[in-house]
Design a protein around this motif. Structure first.
Motif, short mmCIF file in Angstrom:
data_model
loop_
_atom_site.label_atom_id
_atom_site.label_comp_id
_atom_site.label_asym_id
_atom_site.label_seq_id
_atom_site.Cartn_x
_atom_site.Cartn_y
_atom_site.Cartn_z
N ILE A 24 71.09 -23.46 22.23
CA ILE A 24 72.25 -24.63 21.53
C ILE A 24 72.55 -24.17 20.15
O ILE A 24 73.86 -24.18 19.53
N ILE A 25 71.69 -23.65 19.63
CA ILE A 25 72.03 -23.26 17.89
C ILE A 25 73.06 -22.20 18.11
O ILE A 25 73.81 -22.05 17.20
N PHE A 26 72.99 -21.17 19.15
CA PHE A 26 73.90 -20.28 19.16
C PHE A 26 75.37 -20.65 19.71
O PHE A 26 76.38 -20.22 18.98
N PHE A 27 75.20 -21.70 20.72
CA PHE A 27 76.50 -21.95 21.50
C PHE A 27 77.37 -23.02 20.93
O PHE A 27 78.44 -23.32 21.26
N GLN A 28 76.79 -24.03 20.14
CA GLN A 28 77.35 -25.28 19.92
C GLN A 28 78.49 -24.77 19.00
O GLN A 28 78.94 -23.63 18.48
N PRO A 29 79.64 -25.79 19.19
CA PRO A 29 81.00 -25.43 18.55
C PRO A 29 80.97 -25.04 17.01
O PRO A 29 81.60 -24.03 16.66
N ASN A 30 79.94 -25.32 16.12
CA ASN A 30 80.07 -24.76 14.77
C ASN A 30 78.52 -24.02 14.79
O ASN A 30 77.98 -23.78 13.82
#
Lengths: 287, 264
Positions: A124-130
């Protein structure tokens, strides 16, 4: 069969009654906690809200068939990616010296021991919008607007491939290690090139490991819950997250039971069928 | 010459690819651990400075500690139940000629194949009626059932390697069955029993799907807590909790692996 108690004792065998007693706790746990509740859940799909196959007509709805289809595609894609990425790692482990192999094995085992939940958090840390991926792509001016990665099938497949890789690497590395070093040497002496040694010796002899790894990865992916629940969106349901949704949101137990039956039959069925294939492979390879 | 062992194309082309894949494997764990030491609330990687801020915040929040201790308690009790049940069954299967041994061993594998989501909701449906949701006994029962196959597989493998003649000699020299078990069998299978115990402990501590459905409002396992938090926000405090979690599981499993390598 008519051994006296003393004779049995001298052969190191346990009396029948005692061994039955020793099996009891495990049998009680497996039947009472796993088998019976599962059968009762599956039974509700036939008995409620009324006797019959109503819940299974519902499974047949195009909407749910699509979820089943997507689950198979995701499991297939994950298995394919895991073989492609797992094989080179397995070769490295099988071919390297002690220290290099130990470092490589550590890199395979540490993620295996990092809970899937925590690894999903990392994705999630890698892929989220920012997140890290988007920030890196924007900073290097490859894209101008953040890409939507989180809650897509791609995010689920990447994360699942990461979860499943160790289950692919270890059996392949074992089958590679079992190949006698004399075989490639003999081929080399007879004039075979590196590629022909790979295609005609190494790859065929590592097939049992590849089959075992693929079987394990495919079946585990079919039933995976945590990764699709956290990284998939509402439009990327897999059968396991659909089952979870029936319980947590819709409270539709009978339909969850019907979906569970489909999942259990798929998992056990594929395991049973491929096991036979695996054994056949062994017969062909060793006889 | 190790390099000549499995000649495969050019190793110079292959090995960088292999290392890149290994980097992909290890990267998520590394990122979570490194981020837990970052003072920033924005998950900057690599962090500009290091601090223990999130670990202090974690320690100040009793709810994290409580669910951590709850999970450790469940894992400990699960290990005891699973080891006793599994070791007894393994000995009975290897050292007797019970009819249906093969069938029993095949059935033992079923919990490893049936998806956890199915077990989780099936158990939830029954346990809710028995008042076993959100309590220690309920968790221990399910986790023991899910982990007992590991114990049976590992201990029966050790027993099969152990020559039955040792036990026969003890019995012929007049030892009772109990003496024979305590002085001969048990010491010889102890490494396998302890090894499977570590695996059971870590599996129970890590288990998240059953724990998600069986957790109550007050009694939550650490995995249920993480699940909820990750779904709602991704604060660095989760990274700190994860780092503590990883230290426990990776530490225990690394110890087990090193121990077993030394054995063989």
């Amino acid at each position: 069969m008519s051994l006296t108690e003393l004779e049995r004792g001298m052969r190191g065998e346990l009396p029948k009654r005692l061994s039955l007693l020793m099996i009891m706790p495990t049998a009680a746990l497996l039947i009472g906690v796993i088998t019976l509740p599962t059968l009762l859940l599956l039974a509700t799909s036939f008995t409620s809200p009324e006797l019959g196959f109503k819940n299974y007509y519902k499974v047949n709805d195009p909407l749910y068939i699509l979820v089943l289809f997507r689950t198979m595609i995701i499991a297939g894609a994950t298995t394919f990616l895991a073989v492609c990425l797992g094989y080179p790692v397995a070769v490295l482990i099988a071919r390297s010296g002690k220290i290099v192999a130990a470092v490589a094995i550590a890199c395979v085992l540490v993620p295996l021991w990092t809970p899937v939940l925590i690894r999903s958090y990392a994705w999630i840390i890698f892929f989220q919008p920012n997140g890290l991926v988007n920030r890196y792509l924007i900073e290097s001016q490859l894209i101008s607007k953040p890409l939507r990665i989180l809650y897509t099938d791609a995010a689920v497949v990447i994360a699942l491939t990461h979860v499943m890789l160790p289950y692919m690497v270890l059996p392949i590395a074992n089958s590679l290690k079992a190949i006698s070093p004399d075989l490639p040497k003999a081929a080399q002496n007879l004039g075979a090139g590196a590629w022909s040694i790979f295609w005609r010796i190494t790859l065929p002899l590592s097939l049992p490991g590849i089959f075992a790894g693929c079987l394990m990865v495919f079946v585990l992916t079919l039933g995976a819950y945590v990764t699709p629940a956290l990284l998939g969106g509402p439009s990327t349901l897999m059968i396991s997250t659909l089952i979870g949704q029936q319980i947590t949101i819709l409270l539709d137990w009978p339909f969850a039971g019907a979906l569970s039956l489909v999942l259990v039959v798929l998992s056990l069925g594929i395991t049973a069928v491929f096991r036979r294939l695996l054994k056949l492979e062994r017969v062909v390879a060793y006889d | 010459m190790t390099n000549a062992r499995l000649s495969l194309g050019s190793s110079w082309l292959l090995f960088p690819v292999s290392w890149a894949i290994l980097l992909f494997l290890i990267f998520p764990t590394v990122v979570v651990v490194v981020l837990s030491f970052s003072p920033s609330i924005f998950l900057d990687f690599p962090p500009k400075s290091l601090s223990l801020k999130w670990f202090y915040e974690l320690a100040d929040d009793p709810s994290w500690l409580n669910s951590g201790l709850f999970s450790l308690k469940i894992a400990f009790l699960t290990t005891i139940v699973s080891l006793i049940a599994g070791t007894a069954a393994a000995i009975a299967v290897v050292r007797s000629n019970l009819p249906g041994k093969q069938l029993f061993m095949a059935c033992v594998l079923i919990p490893l194949i049936v998806p956890h989501i199915v077990v989780a909701i099936a158990v939830y449906l029954q346990f809710a009626q028995l008042g076993l949701v959100g309590n220690t006994l309920g968790f221990v029962l399910v986790h023991a059932a899910l982990t007992v196959p590991y114990v049976i597989l590992m201990v029966s493998a050790a027993l099969q390697r152990l020559p039955v003649t040792y036990e026969m000699a003890a019995l012929n020299l007049g030892a009772t069955r109990q003496q024979c078990f305590r002085k001969i069998t048990l010491p010889l299978i102890t490494p396998a029993v302890l090894g499977s115990g570590v695996l059971v402990f870590v599996t129970s501590f890590d288990e998240s799907v059953v724990s998600y459905f069986l957790s109550g409002v007050t009694q939550k396992t650490i995995t249920r807590r993480l699940f909820e938090e990750i779904d709602y926000n991704i604060s660095p405090i989760i990274a700190a909790a994860s780092t503590a979690f990883i230290i426990i599981t990776v530490g225990l499993m690394a110890m087990l692996t090193i121990f077993r390598r030394r054995e063989s």
